[in-house]
Scaffold this motif. Sequence first.
Motif, PDB file in Angstrom:
ATOM      1  N   ALA A  64     -54.058-103.479   6.571  1.00 20.77           N
ATOM      2  CA  ALA A  64     -53.187-103.202   7.500  1.00 20.77           C
ATOM      3  C   ALA A  64     -53.980-103.172   8.873  1.00 20.77           C
ATOM      4  N   ASP A  65     -55.236-103.449   8.655  1.00 25.51           N
ATOM      5  CA  ASP A  65     -56.211-103.461   9.815  1.00 25.51           C
ATOM      6  C   ASP A  65     -55.998-104.864  10.372  1.00 25.51           C
ATOM      7  N   ASP A 123     -53.764-109.640  -4.019  1.00 18.99           N
ATOM      8  CA  ASP A 123     -53.512-108.198  -4.647  1.00 18.99           C
ATOM      9  C   ASP A 123     -52.850-107.375  -3.686  1.00 18.99           C
ATOM     10  N   TRP A 124     -51.435-107.492  -3.685  1.00 13.20           N
ATOM     11  CA  TRP A 124     -50.536-106.712  -2.931  1.00 13.20           C
ATOM     12  C   TRP A 124     -50.610-105.220  -3.287  1.00 13.20           C
ATOM     13  N   ASN A 125     -50.744-104.804  -4.436  1.00  9.56           N
ATOM     14  CA  ASN A 125     -51.073-103.326  -4.653  1.00  9.56           C
ATOM     15  C   ASN A 125     -52.264-102.679  -3.979  1.00  9.56           C
ATOM     16  N   ALA A 126     -53.117-103.486  -3.810  1.00  9.74           N
ATOM     17  CA  ALA A 126     -54.337-103.025  -3.118  1.00  9.74           C
ATOM     18  C   ALA A 126     -53.830-102.729  -1.661  1.00  9.74           C
ATOM     19  N   TYR A 127     -52.771-103.474  -1.157  1.00  2.00           N
ATOM     20  CA  TYR A 127     -52.439-103.299   0.100  1.00  2.00           C
ATOM     21  C   TYR A 127     -51.861-101.695   0.493  1.00  2.00           C
ATOM     22  N   TYR A 128     -51.439-101.396  -0.604  1.00  4.22           N
ATOM     23  CA  TYR A 128     -50.822 -99.730  -0.486  1.00  4.22           C
ATOM     24  C   TYR A 128     -51.916 -98.806  -0.967  1.00  4.22           C
ATOM     25  N   THR A 129     -52.548 -99.131  -2.006  1.00  9.54           N
ATOM     26  CA  THR A 129     -53.799 -98.250  -2.463  1.00  9.54           C
ATOM     27  C   THR A 129     -55.055 -98.133  -1.697  1.00  9.54           C
ATOM     28  N   PRO A 145     -44.206-104.420   4.905  1.00  7.23           N
ATOM     29  CA  PRO A 145     -44.976-103.755   5.976  1.00  7.23           C
ATOM     30  C   PRO A 145     -46.005-102.850   5.518  1.00  7.23           C
ATOM     31  N   PRO A 146     -46.826-102.391   6.387  1.00  9.31           N
ATOM     32  CA  PRO A 146     -47.979-101.163   5.932  1.00  9.31           C
ATOM     33  C   PRO A 146     -47.279-100.041   5.321  1.00  9.31           C
ATOM     34  N   PRO A 147     -48.016 -99.384   4.525  1.00  9.98           N
ATOM     35  CA  PRO A 147     -47.258 -97.911   3.956  1.00  9.98           C
ATOM     36  C   PRO A 147     -47.272 -97.029   5.152  1.00  9.98           C
ATOM     37  N   PRO A 148     -45.971 -96.046   5.081  1.00 13.75           N
ATOM     38  CA  PRO A 148     -46.094 -95.071   5.916  1.00 13.75           C
ATOM     39  C   PRO A 148     -47.214 -94.007   5.902  1.00 13.75           C
TER      40      PRO A 148
END
Length: 301
Positions: A227-228, A242-248, A292-295
């Motif tokens: 998200a940065d 690794d889209w899961n790492a985008y949230y975690t 989009p980035p997580p809330p």
Amino acid sequence: MSQPITSPESNKVLRAAIWVAIGALIAAAIVCVVWVIIGDSDGIVGKAFLTILLLAGFAGVSIMEANLAARRPAWLTLASVVSWVLLLLIGAFLIWMPTGEWYYGGDRVFKFILIGLIIQGALLHARLYLKSFLRHQTTFTTIVTYVTIGLVVILAAMLVLPIMTEEFVDYRPLYWRVVVALAILAAVGTALVPLVNALFAPKKPRPVARPTAYAASAPVLQWPTYADGVTPLPVLPDGTPDWNAYYTGQPTYPQSPARVVPAPTAAPAAPGAPTPSEPAPHAQPGYQGFPPPPPLPPQQG
């Protein structure tokens, strides 16, 4: 020389050429009729048949010349009509003149074809030669062109005359010496203008092949980031982000040094542009087309 036939002057030339053709056709017909009446009766049927073919052929050629006149310069139309008129008169002469002891009708047909090739060959020479002359005109090439065309016309006339009248006239060797000399001069003049063009005429610019812009216009896909907007996402074993790492915030699989995607090197900043530490105003973080980035978690008041 290259004036189009659509100009007023060229229209007058075309009309004059057509009237010349009509007058020649009528005159040849009248002369042939007179020969039929006052001439001998030897082979009169065959001569009449050949005359009809000659007149019909000349009429067809005149119609063809009138149709082609719109795509030709005026001088070429007039010269072509005059050449066919000459062939008409020569053909009538060969048909109706008395036949010698060793000459027969078949020989005169061959002579007529040979004369036609000579006259039309001279006309074709003038057409191609003038086209080469118009490419690069100088005082020297102008003089050479007109002299050469005159020599070719005289040479054609001196070749036609013996073919027509060899049954009645004995040509001496001096005549043929002059013919050979004219042929040599005409050949030299014909070669001079193309040679001068090859040496001094301006060359036509060659079209430069332009490289295709497919690669430049193709969209450039960048590796997705956190998200940065700077840190690239880890790489899965199958080579996808690794889209899961985008949230975690943590890689799903341990990352080896070979799989770590290096951060893109920033290009030198233009004057007045924001630095990498200062995000551009209204910049949309994340990767276009992906989640989009997580809330943010709820804030404790």
